[in-house]
Motif scaffolding. Structure first.
Motif, PDB file in Angstrom:
ATOM      1  N   GLU A   1       0.839  -1.191   0.000  1.00  0.00           N
ATOM      2  CA  GLU A   1       0.000   0.000   0.000  1.00  0.00           C
ATOM      3  C   GLU A   1       0.876   1.244   0.000  1.00  0.00           C
ATOM      4  N   TYR A   2       0.437   2.251  -0.721  1.00  0.00           N
ATOM      5  CA  TYR A   2       1.161   3.520  -0.751  1.00  0.00           C
ATOM      6  C   TYR A   2       0.157   4.670  -0.761  1.00  0.00           C
ATOM      7  N   PRO A   3       0.314   5.622   0.133  1.00  0.00           N
ATOM      8  CA  PRO A   3       1.293   5.635   1.228  1.00  0.00           C
ATOM      9  C   PRO A   3       0.929   4.624   2.309  1.00  0.00           C
ATOM     10  N   PRO A   4       1.893   4.190   3.117  1.00  0.00           N
ATOM     11  CA  PRO A   4       1.594   3.196   4.158  1.00  0.00           C
ATOM     12  C   PRO A   4       0.554   3.718   5.140  1.00  0.00           C
ATOM     13  N   SER A   5      -0.323   2.835   5.573  1.00  0.00           N
ATOM     14  CA  SER A   5      -1.369   3.221   6.515  1.00  0.00           C
ATOM     15  C   SER A   5      -0.788   3.403   7.909  1.00  0.00           C
ATOM     16  N   ASN A   6      -1.587   3.977   8.793  1.00  0.00           N
ATOM     17  CA  ASN A   6      -1.138   4.175  10.174  1.00  0.00           C
ATOM     18  C   ASN A   6      -0.887   2.845  10.877  1.00  0.00           C
ATOM     19  N   GLU A   7      -1.689   1.836  10.553  1.00  0.00           N
ATOM     20  CA  GLU A   7      -1.489   0.525  11.167  1.00  0.00           C
ATOM     21  C   GLU A   7      -0.162  -0.093  10.730  1.00  0.00           C
ATOM     22  N   THR A   8       0.184   0.067   9.456  1.00  0.00           N
ATOM     23  CA  THR A   8       1.466  -0.450   8.974  1.00  0.00           C
ATOM     24  C   THR A   8       2.632   0.264   9.639  1.00  0.00           C
ATOM     25  N   MET A   9       2.534   1.584   9.783  1.00  0.00           N
ATOM     26  CA  MET A   9       3.596   2.339  10.441  1.00  0.00           C
ATOM     27  C   MET A   9       3.716   1.950  11.909  1.00  0.00           C
ATOM     28  N   MET A  10       2.589   1.698  12.559  1.00  0.00           N
ATOM     29  CA  MET A  10       2.618   1.296  13.960  1.00  0.00           C
ATOM     30  C   MET A  10       3.291  -0.062  14.127  1.00  0.00           C
ATOM     31  N   ASN A  11       2.927  -1.023  13.277  1.00  0.00           N
ATOM     32  CA  ASN A  11       3.548  -2.350  13.360  1.00  0.00           C
ATOM     33  C   ASN A  11       5.041  -2.292  13.047  1.00  0.00           C
ATOM     34  N   SER A  12       5.433  -1.424  12.130  1.00  0.00           N
ATOM     35  CA  SER A  12       6.858  -1.278  11.817  1.00  0.00           C
ATOM     36  C   SER A  12       7.626  -0.706  13.001  1.00  0.00           C
ATOM     37  N   LEU A  13       7.017   0.269  13.680  1.00  0.00           N
ATOM     38  CA  LEU A  13       7.669   0.850  14.854  1.00  0.00           C
ATOM     39  C   LEU A  13       7.811  -0.184  15.967  1.00  0.00           C
ATOM     40  N   PHE A  14       6.771  -0.985  16.186  1.00  0.00           N
ATOM     41  CA  PHE A  14       6.850  -2.038  17.197  1.00  0.00           C
ATOM     42  C   PHE A  14       7.922  -3.068  16.840  1.00  0.00           C
ATOM     43  N   SER A  15       8.070  -3.364  15.559  1.00  0.00           N
ATOM     44  CA  SER A  15       9.072  -4.346  15.131  1.00  0.00           C
ATOM     45  C   SER A  15      10.484  -3.833  15.394  1.00  0.00           C
ATOM     46  N   ILE A  16      10.701  -2.543  15.127  1.00  0.00           N
ATOM     47  CA  ILE A  16      12.026  -1.973  15.388  1.00  0.00           C
ATOM     48  C   ILE A  16      12.332  -1.991  16.880  1.00  0.00           C
ATOM     49  N   ALA A  17      11.349  -1.635  17.696  1.00  0.00           N
ATOM     50  CA  ALA A  17      11.574  -1.634  19.139  1.00  0.00           C
ATOM     51  C   ALA A  17      11.795  -3.048  19.675  1.00  0.00           C
ATOM     52  N   ALA A  18      11.194  -4.051  19.034  1.00  0.00           N
ATOM     53  CA  ALA A  18      11.306  -5.425  19.532  1.00  0.00           C
ATOM     54  C   ALA A  18      12.691  -6.016  19.288  1.00  0.00           C
ATOM     55  N   VAL A  19      13.367  -5.614  18.219  1.00  0.00           N
ATOM     56  CA  VAL A  19      14.669  -6.207  17.902  1.00  0.00           C
ATOM     57  C   VAL A  19      15.812  -5.527  18.637  1.00  0.00           C
ATOM     58  N   LEU A  20      15.540  -4.416  19.310  1.00  0.00           N
ATOM     59  CA  LEU A  20      16.598  -3.715  20.037  1.00  0.00           C
ATOM     60  C   LEU A  20      16.813  -4.341  21.407  1.00  0.00           C
ATOM     61  N   ALA A  21      18.008  -4.158  21.924  1.00  0.00           N
ATOM     62  CA  ALA A  21      18.310  -4.607  23.280  1.00  0.00           C
ATOM     63  C   ALA A  21      17.522  -3.766  24.280  1.00  0.00           C
ATOM     64  N   PRO A  22      17.276  -4.283  25.483  1.00  0.00           N
ATOM     65  CA  PRO A  22      16.446  -3.534  26.451  1.00  0.00           C
ATOM     66  C   PRO A  22      16.931  -2.117  26.715  1.00  0.00           C
ATOM     67  N   GLU A  23      18.237  -1.924  26.898  1.00  0.00           N
ATOM     68  CA  GLU A  23      18.739  -0.583  27.188  1.00  0.00           C
ATOM     69  C   GLU A  23      18.574   0.339  25.985  1.00  0.00           C
ATOM     70  N   ARG A  24      18.877  -0.169  24.799  1.00  0.00           N
ATOM     71  CA  ARG A  24      18.721   0.649  23.595  1.00  0.00           C
ATOM     72  C   ARG A  24      17.249   0.903  23.301  1.00  0.00           C
ATOM     73  N   ARG A  25      16.393  -0.051  23.651  1.00  0.00           N
ATOM     74  CA  ARG A  25      14.963   0.143  23.442  1.00  0.00           C
ATOM     75  C   ARG A  25      14.442   1.280  24.309  1.00  0.00           C
ATOM     76  N   ARG A  26      14.886   1.339  25.549  1.00  0.00           N
ATOM     77  CA  ARG A  26      14.455   2.424  26.429  1.00  0.00           C
ATOM     78  C   ARG A  26      14.938   3.772  25.912  1.00  0.00           C
ATOM     79  N   ALA A  27      16.199   3.817  25.484  1.00  0.00           N
ATOM     80  CA  ALA A  27      16.731   5.069  24.944  1.00  0.00           C
ATOM     81  C   ALA A  27      15.991   5.471  23.670  1.00  0.00           C
ATOM     82  N   PHE A  28      15.645   4.490  22.851  1.00  0.00           N
ATOM     83  CA  PHE A  28      14.910   4.771  21.616  1.00  0.00           C
ATOM     84  C   PHE A  28      13.529   5.345  21.913  1.00  0.00           C
ATOM     85  N   LEU A  29      12.823   4.760  22.862  1.00  0.00           N
ATOM     86  CA  LEU A  29      11.483   5.239  23.198  1.00  0.00           C
ATOM     87  C   LEU A  29      11.521   6.638  23.785  1.00  0.00           C
ATOM     88  N   VAL A  30      12.492   6.899  24.648  1.00  0.00           N
ATOM     89  CA  VAL A  30      12.560   8.214  25.293  1.00  0.00           C
ATOM     90  C   VAL A  30      12.987   9.289  24.304  1.00  0.00           C
TER      91      VAL A  30
END
Length: 232
Positions: free
Chosen positions: A12-41
Motif C-alpha cells: 500500500e502507498y502511502p503506508p497506513s497508520n497501522e502499517t507504520m505502527m507495526n513497523s515501529l513495534f518491530s524496530i523496538a522489539a529487535v533492540l536490546a532492552p537498554e537501547r529500546r528504552r533510549a529509543f522510546l525516550v
C-alpha cells in the motif's frame, strides 16, 4: 517520524497508520532492552511531550467523565462554577470557570470565550490533573533516563468505558470528518429566513478627496475628511 515511511516496503502507498505502527513495534522489539528504552525516550516521548490533549483525546463530554471519576474516588459532589468574567458585552469576552470537588477543593480551572467552552476546557484540565499530566511534570532525557523506574510505567492504562458508570459518554469526537456545506440549502435559507428579516445588505465606501497642490508640487497633498456613500 524516523524515516519509516521511506524505508518500509509495503503493498500500500502511502503506508497506513497501522502499517507504520507495526513497523515501529518491530524496530523496538529487535533492540536490546537498554537501547529500546533510549529509543522510546529520545524518539517517541520527545515528540509527544507537546501533543495537545484535545487533539489526542477529544472527549465529547469531558465534564461527565471527570465527575464520574471523582465520585468513584470518594467525592460527594463535583460542580462547575464561574469564578470571574470580563467583557461580557464586548467582542472578546473572557470567562474563567473552576471545577470544585465537595464545594472547597478546586480540581480544574480554565478560561474560554464562551461559558460552555470555559466549562469544557476546565473539565479537560481537571482530567489532566487527575492523571498527573501537569506543567510541573518533567521528563528525563539522555543520561538522566537511567534514574527512571520504567517498571512503574509497564502496566497498561485503564479504559474509561470499563471504569466509568453506565450512561457516561466516553466517546471521542471525529476530528477527521469533513464538513461539506449544502449551497442550495444555504441559498434557500437566506431567501426564506434572512432576506425577509434583514433585506438587502448595505455597504459603505469612503471617497477620499485630495488637494491639488501647487504647480511645482512643493507642498503635500493634504487629505480631506472623506464622505460616506451608501451603496445598495
Amino acid at each position: 517520524m524516523i524515516g519509516l515511511e521511506h524505508l518500509v516496503r509495503s503493498y500500500e502507498y502511502p503506508p497506513s497508520n497501522e502499517t507504520m505502527m507495526n513497523s515501529l513495534f518491530s524496530i523496538a522489539a529487535v533492540l536490546a532492552p537498554e537501547r529500546r528504552r533510549a529509543f522510546l525516550v529520545d524518539f517517541i516521548v520527545a515528540q509527544i511531550i507537546d501533543a495537545d490533549f484535545i487533539k489526542v483525546f477529544p472527549l465529547n463530554d469531558p465534564l461527565a467523565v471527570l465527575i464520574d471519576l471523582h465520585k468513584k474516588n470518594g467525592a460527594q459532589e463535583v460542580e462547575a462554577r464561574m469564578i470571574r468574567s470580563s467583557g461580557e458585552n464586548s467582542p472578546n469576552p473572557i470567562y474563567v470557570v473552576g471545577i470544585y470537588r465537595d464545594k472547597e477543593e478546586i480540581v480544574g480551572q480554565c478560561v474560554g470565550e464562551r461559558l460552555d467552552i470555559a466549562v469544557e476546557m476546565a473539565a479537560r484540565e481537571g482530567l489532566l490533573r487527575l492523571w498527573g499530566i501537569t506543567p510541573e511534570l518533567n521528563f528525563l532525557f539522555g543520561d538522566q533516563m537511567n534514574t527512571m523506574k520504567f517498571e512503574d510505567y509497564e502496566e497498561p492504562h485503564y479504559r474509561l468505558e470499563k471504569i466509568c458508570s453506565e450512561g457516561v459518554d466516553t466517546s471521542v469526537a471525529d476530528q477527521f470528518k469533513e464538513y461539506v456545506p449544502n449551497v442550495v440549502e444555504m441559498a434557500l435559507k437566506y431567501r426564506k429566513e434572512i432576506y425577509p428579516e434583514v433585506g438587502n445588505a448595505h455597504t459603505k465606501r469612503l471617497r477620499h478627496k485630495f488637494s491639488r497642490g501647487t504647480v511645482a508640487r512643493r507642498t503635500f497633498r493634504y487629505r480631506v475628511k472623506p464622505r460616506v456613500y451608501t451603496i445598495a
